[in-house]
Design a protein around this motif. Structure first.
Motif, short mmCIF file in Angstrom:
data_model
loop_
_atom_site.label_atom_id
_atom_site.label_comp_id
_atom_site.label_asym_id
_atom_site.label_seq_id
_atom_site.Cartn_x
_atom_site.Cartn_y
_atom_site.Cartn_z
N ALA A 145 12.51 -4.42 0.93
CA ALA A 145 11.91 -5.38 -0.11
C ALA A 145 12.21 -4.60 -1.43
CB ALA A 145 10.54 -5.09 0.41
N LEU A 146 11.76 -5.76 -2.30
CA LEU A 146 11.80 -5.18 -3.74
C LEU A 146 10.73 -4.19 -3.92
CD1 LEU A 146 12.32 -8.45 -5.51
CD2 LEU A 146 14.23 -6.86 -5.18
N ALA A 158 8.30 -3.84 -5.90
CA ALA A 158 6.98 -4.25 -6.07
C ALA A 158 6.10 -5.03 -4.85
CB ALA A 158 7.02 -5.28 -7.26
N GLU A 159 7.09 -5.58 -4.21
CA GLU A 159 6.73 -5.88 -2.88
C GLU A 159 6.34 -4.96 -1.98
OE1 GLU A 159 10.11 -8.40 -1.57
OE2 GLU A 159 9.33 -10.19 -2.65
N ALA A 160 7.17 -3.81 -1.83
CA ALA A 160 7.05 -2.82 -0.98
C ALA A 160 5.62 -1.93 -1.34
CB ALA A 160 8.03 -1.57 -1.04
N ALA A 179 3.02 -3.28 -2.97
CA ALA A 179 1.98 -4.09 -2.33
C ALA A 179 1.64 -3.85 -0.82
CB ALA A 179 2.18 -5.54 -2.77
N HIS A 180 2.82 -3.83 -0.09
CA HIS A 180 2.56 -3.69 1.38
C HIS A 180 1.98 -2.56 1.74
CE1 HIS A 180 3.81 -3.70 5.67
NE2 HIS A 180 4.39 -2.46 5.53
#
Length: 161
Positions: free
Chosen positions: A19-20, A22-24, A26-27
Motif C-alpha cells: 500500500a501507499l 498514507a494508506e499503510a 491509516a491501516h
C-alpha cells in the motif's frame, strides 16, 4: 548492502504491491485502535493505569483454570446482561479469550461495542499471557510459568517493540 527493486525474480511478497505510505499508516493506526498486546496490558495493569478494565470472556471452567489478575469475568454469552451492571461505560474494555486460535475475544469485543463501550481485543489471549511468563490466578492460587522464548525474551524483560 543496499536493498533495491529487481525485475529479475518473481516475488511472492510483491505479487500484490504494498500500500501507499498514507494508506499503510491509516491501516496500522486503525489496527492499534482495536488491538492491544499482552505486554502492553500487563504494563498498564502493573502500573495501575486507570481507564482500562480487562474482561475474561471464557467459561467458568476456563476462568477457574487460570485468569489474568484483576480481570472481570463475563462470558461472551452474558455480556449484554452483565456488562451494564459490572462495567463502567467510561472505561475502555480489553477483552481476552484462550489464544490466537480462538475468536471469542473478537465476538466479545463486538458485543461490548454494540453496547456502546470503547473496546480493544488483547492479541494472544490467555495463552500468550502465560507464555510470556506473567503470573495468573487460578482456583488454587497464583501461578507463573517460565517465559517461552519463542514469545518473549528469556530475561522476562519486555522486548520493547
Amino acid at each position: 548492502m543496499t536493498a533495491t527493486v529487481s525485475d529479475e525474480i518473481s516475488s511472492a511478497v510483491l505479487g500484490v504491491p504494498a500500500a501507499l505510505p498514507a494508506e499503510a499508516a491509516a491501516h496500522f493506526a486503525a489496527r492499534l485502535a482495536f488491538e492491544a498486546d499482552v505486554s502492553d496490558v500487563h504494563a498498564d495493569l502493573a502500573s495501575g493505569v486507570s481507564g482500562v478494565v480487562v474482561v475474561d470472556t471464557r467459561s467458568e471452567v476456563a476462568w477457574d483454570q487460570g485468569r489474568i489478575p484483576g480481570a472481570v469475568h463475563i462470558p461472551t454469552a452474558r455480556i449484554a446482561e452483565l456488562a451494564p451492571r459490572l462495567i463502567d461505560p467510561a472505561l475502555t474494555v480489553v477483552t481476552y479469550c484462550w489464544g490466537p486460535g480462538c475468536n471469542g475475544a473478537t465476538r466479545a469485543a463486538l458485543a461490548f461495542a454494540r453496547l456502546g463501550y470503547r473496546v480493544k481485543e488483547m492479541l494472544g489471549g490467555f495463552e500468550y499471557w502465560v507464555r510470556e511468563g506473567f503470573a495468573y490466578d487460578c482456583a488454587t492460587g497464583t501461578e507463573q510459568r517460565p517465559v517461552d522464548d519463542l514469545t518473549a525474551p528469556r530475561s522476562g524483560i519486555s522486548c520493547a517493540c
